[in-house]
Design a protein around this motif. Structure first.
Motif, PDB file in Angstrom:
ATOM      1  N   PHE A  50       0.758  -1.068  -0.179  1.00  0.00           N
ATOM      2  CA  PHE A  50      -0.145  -0.011  -0.245  1.00  0.00           C
ATOM      3  C   PHE A  50       1.170   1.255  -0.013  1.00  0.00           C
ATOM      4  CE2 PHE A  50       0.424  -1.592   4.142  1.00  0.00           C
ATOM      5  CZ  PHE A  50       0.998  -0.616   5.006  1.00  0.00           C
ATOM      6  N   THR A  51       2.661   1.252  -0.479  1.00  0.00           N
ATOM      7  CA  THR A  51       2.901   2.319  -0.333  1.00  0.00           C
ATOM      8  C   THR A  51       3.293   2.392  -1.751  1.00  0.00           C
ATOM      9  OG1 THR A  51       4.465   1.692   1.454  1.00  0.00           O
ATOM     10  CG2 THR A  51       5.177   3.147  -0.310  1.00  0.00           C
ATOM     11  N   ARG A  52       2.599   3.578  -2.619  1.00  0.00           N
ATOM     12  CA  ARG A  52       3.008   3.277  -4.632  1.00  0.00           C
ATOM     13  C   ARG A  52       4.219   4.267  -3.992  1.00  0.00           C
ATOM     14  NH1 ARG A  52      -0.926   2.894  -7.332  1.00  0.00           N
ATOM     15  NH2 ARG A  52      -2.892   2.235  -6.826  1.00  0.00           N
ATOM     16  N   THR A  53       5.127   5.310  -3.990  1.00  0.00           N
ATOM     17  CA  THR A  53       6.164   5.928  -3.658  1.00  0.00           C
ATOM     18  C   THR A  53       7.092   5.867  -2.811  1.00  0.00           C
ATOM     19  OG1 THR A  53       5.288   8.105  -3.373  1.00  0.00           O
ATOM     20  CG2 THR A  53       4.853   7.614  -6.013  1.00  0.00           C
ATOM     21  N   LEU A  54       7.857   6.315  -3.042  1.00  0.00           N
ATOM     22  CA  LEU A  54       9.118   7.196  -1.892  1.00  0.00           C
ATOM     23  C   LEU A  54       8.677   7.770  -1.153  1.00  0.00           C
ATOM     24  CD1 LEU A  54      11.617   6.223  -0.387  1.00  0.00           C
ATOM     25  CD2 LEU A  54      13.129   7.319  -2.026  1.00  0.00           C
ATOM     26  N   GLU A  55       7.989   9.054  -1.846  1.00  0.00           N
ATOM     27  CA  GLU A  55       7.633   9.726  -0.839  1.00  0.00           C
ATOM     28  C   GLU A  55       5.960   9.869  -0.170  1.00  0.00           C
ATOM     29  OE1 GLU A  55       8.278  10.021  -4.066  1.00  0.00           O
ATOM     30  OE2 GLU A  55      10.331  11.292  -4.541  1.00  0.00           O
ATOM     31  N   SER A  56       5.853   8.411  -0.517  1.00  0.00           N
ATOM     32  CA  SER A  56       4.659   8.293   0.096  1.00  0.00           C
ATOM     33  C   SER A  56       4.868   7.622   1.538  1.00  0.00           C
ATOM     34  CB  SER A  56       3.286   7.704  -1.013  1.00  0.00           C
ATOM     35  OG  SER A  56       3.444   6.196  -1.053  1.00  0.00           O
ATOM     36  N   VAL A  57       6.434   7.147   1.999  1.00  0.00           N
ATOM     37  CA  VAL A  57       6.673   5.698   2.691  1.00  0.00           C
ATOM     38  C   VAL A  57       6.476   6.694   4.659  1.00  0.00           C
ATOM     39  CG1 VAL A  57       8.133   4.745   4.005  1.00  0.00           C
ATOM     40  CG2 VAL A  57       8.441   5.072   1.251  1.00  0.00           C
ATOM     41  N   GLN A  58       6.529   7.394   4.964  1.00  0.00           N
ATOM     42  CA  GLN A  58       5.883   8.267   5.563  1.00  0.00           C
ATOM     43  C   GLN A  58       4.626   8.556   6.454  1.00  0.00           C
ATOM     44  OE1 GLN A  58       7.439  12.277   5.702  1.00  0.00           O
ATOM     45  NE2 GLN A  58       9.223  12.106   5.050  1.00  0.00           N
ATOM     46  N   LEU A  59       3.587   8.377   5.593  1.00  0.00           N
ATOM     47  CA  LEU A  59       2.130   8.711   5.498  1.00  0.00           C
ATOM     48  C   LEU A  59       1.519   7.354   5.667  1.00  0.00           C
ATOM     49  CD1 LEU A  59       1.083  11.125   3.004  1.00  0.00           C
ATOM     50  CD2 LEU A  59       1.248  11.547   5.361  1.00  0.00           C
ATOM     51  N   SER A  60       2.208   6.433   4.832  1.00  0.00           N
ATOM     52  CA  SER A  60       2.420   4.815   4.699  1.00  0.00           C
ATOM     53  C   SER A  60       2.409   3.661   5.927  1.00  0.00           C
ATOM     54  CB  SER A  60       2.324   3.814   3.252  1.00  0.00           C
ATOM     55  OG  SER A  60       4.059   3.829   3.803  1.00  0.00           O
ATOM     56  N   THR A  61       3.564   4.048   6.488  1.00  0.00           N
ATOM     57  CA  THR A  61       4.084   3.717   7.793  1.00  0.00           C
ATOM     58  C   THR A  61       3.444   4.767   8.691  1.00  0.00           C
ATOM     59  OG1 THR A  61       6.282   4.832   7.666  1.00  0.00           O
ATOM     60  CG2 THR A  61       6.356   3.079   6.269  1.00  0.00           C
ATOM     61  N   LEU A  62       3.079   5.704   8.922  1.00  0.00           N
ATOM     62  CA  LEU A  62       2.833   6.332   9.911  1.00  0.00           C
ATOM     63  C   LEU A  62       1.785   5.613  11.073  1.00  0.00           C
ATOM     64  CD1 LEU A  62       2.866   8.331  12.158  1.00  0.00           C
ATOM     65  CD2 LEU A  62       1.154   9.359  10.665  1.00  0.00           C
ATOM     66  N   PRO A  63       0.701   5.136  10.331  1.00  0.00           N
ATOM     67  CA  PRO A  63      -0.364   4.149  11.567  1.00  0.00           C
ATOM     68  C   PRO A  63      -0.085   3.077  12.310  1.00  0.00           C
ATOM     69  CG  PRO A  63      -1.471   4.619   9.430  1.00  0.00           C
ATOM     70  CD  PRO A  63      -0.079   4.918   9.433  1.00  0.00           C
ATOM     71  N   ILE A  64       1.125   2.443  11.656  1.00  0.00           N
ATOM     72  CA  ILE A  64       1.135   1.365  12.452  1.00  0.00           C
ATOM     73  C   ILE A  64       2.512   2.076  12.905  1.00  0.00           C
ATOM     74  CG2 ILE A  64       3.092  -0.754  11.830  1.00  0.00           C
ATOM     75  CD1 ILE A  64       1.608  -1.020   9.508  1.00  0.00           C
ATOM     76  N   MET A  65       3.440   2.632  12.953  1.00  0.00           N
ATOM     77  CA  MET A  65       4.437   2.956  13.638  1.00  0.00           C
ATOM     78  C   MET A  65       3.998   3.431  15.247  1.00  0.00           C
ATOM     79  SD  MET A  65       7.006   4.558  11.007  1.00  0.00           S
ATOM     80  CE  MET A  65       7.949   5.515  12.425  1.00  0.00           C
ATOM     81  N   ALA A  66       3.097   4.327  14.888  1.00  0.00           N
ATOM     82  CA  ALA A  66       2.131   5.257  15.720  1.00  0.00           C
ATOM     83  C   ALA A  66       1.158   4.611  16.848  1.00  0.00           C
ATOM     84  CB  ALA A  66       1.257   6.691  15.017  1.00  0.00           C
ATOM     85  N   LEU A  67       0.333   3.591  16.402  1.00  0.00           N
ATOM     86  CA  LEU A  67      -0.353   2.705  17.308  1.00  0.00           C
ATOM     87  C   LEU A  67       0.910   1.468  18.035  1.00  0.00           C
ATOM     88  CD1 LEU A  67      -2.649   1.391  14.600  1.00  0.00           C
ATOM     89  CD2 LEU A  67      -3.417   2.812  17.091  1.00  0.00           C
ATOM     90  N   ALA A  68       1.905   1.060  17.198  1.00  0.00           N
ATOM     91  CA  ALA A  68       2.654   0.571  18.395  1.00  0.00           C
ATOM     92  C   ALA A  68       3.237   1.012  19.063  1.00  0.00           C
ATOM     93  CB  ALA A  68       3.446  -0.551  16.825  1.00  0.00           C
TER      94      ALA A  68
END
Length: 290
Positions: free
Chosen positions: A188-206
């Motif tokens: 669910f990460t289309r571009t390198l620039e979107s990594v910050q947004l796509s990984t944020l939910p998992i990082m925040a919840l964890a």
């Protein structure tokens, strides 16, 4: 007349490879080459290098000097308990920023540059490609563990671990889980620039539910129960038990009893290893979406 040729399969390429390129020795050489290439790219990427080297220790230092560590542990905790919690927090932050975030960024970047696609058409297996990409991040995290542990022992206080086996299981298991989740996150990460947004939910919840950033006792009981089954929480529990040997009542237990205390987090971590491996195998994207 045009002749159509089929792309050779992995088995065909392996069987026609030069002598010495197959087997364990060949696999180690291929992984070593990938590790050297990834290390070079990591050293050239200042943002990834900062995230890998400085961010986790900086966050732990901030929590310590702001008094947040002592607030989570409790006012009556001794220096060694606070030091153990600081080291636990360092490892948890490193798993999130060094392993999960940096690896997700690396996988997406190599995918968009078609590096992963080219590697898969060669002699490298999927496992070798993933291991080669993950090794620099894992080595960086282990270096932080050693150096951070020494610094915490000097500045805060840290006793000898109560159970080294649990420490190793927590670090290795947590590394495997978040490396696998990084691979799965490419789905669910289309571009390198979107990594910050796509990984944020998992990082925040964890991180929020791991018990290292805020006292879980402040949360509703149902949320506390849910937190125990999140991927980072069992890692933090195993690290705490392995470092301090303290039971739920705050009383130190013997070496054998620490395994009994660790039974539940061990089972949850093992379950996440299986889930992470399945997610990575099922959802890892090796080619960009066109």
């Amino acid at each position: 007349m045009t002749t159509l040729t089929q792309t050779p399969s992995r088995a065909t390429r392996a069987s026609s490879a030069p002598r010495g390129t197959t087997g364990l020795a060949g696999s180690l050489r291929r992984v070593g080459s990938l590790v050297r290439a990834e290390t070079t790219l990591l050293l050239r990427n200042r943002t990834a290098l900062f995230n890998g080297v400085a961010l986790a220790p900086a966050m732990v230092a901030f929590l310590h000097f702001s008094g947040a560590l002592e607030a989570v542990v409790g006012d009556g905790a001794g220096a060694s308990v606070v030091g153990a919690f600081a080291l636990t927090s360092l490892i948890c932050f490193a798993l999130m920023f060094v392993v999960y975030y940096n690896l997700a960024s690396a996988y997406v970047a190599r995918r968009e540059e078609l590096v992963l696609k080219r590697l898969r058409t060669g002699q490298c297996s999927d496992a070798e490609i993933l291991i080669g990409a993950a090794t620099p991040a894992v080595v960086t995290m282990l270096g932080q563990l050693v150096l951070g542990g020494a610094a915490i022992a000097v500045w805060i206080g840290l006793d000898a671990p109560a159970n080294v086996v649990l420490l190793l299981v927590a670090v290795l298991g947590g590394t495997f889980v978040f490396a696998a989740l990084a691979a799965a996150s490419t789905a669910f990460t289309r571009t390198l620039e979107s990594v910050q947004l796509s990984t944020l939910p998992i990082m925040a919840l964890a991180l929020l539910l791991s018990g290292t950033t805020l006292p879980l006792a402040l949360l509703p009981e149902r949320v506390q129960t849910l937190a125990a089954f999140t991927p980072l929480h069992p890692v933090g529990e195993l690290l705490t038990i392995g470092l301090t040997g303290l039971g739920p009542d705050g009383v130190a237990v013997g070496f054998g009893e620490t395994f009994a205390l660790a039974a539940q987090p061990l089972a949850i971590l093992l379950a996440w290893c299986v889930i992470g491996a399945w997610l990575a195998a099922r959802y890892m994207r090796w080619e960009p979406r066109r």
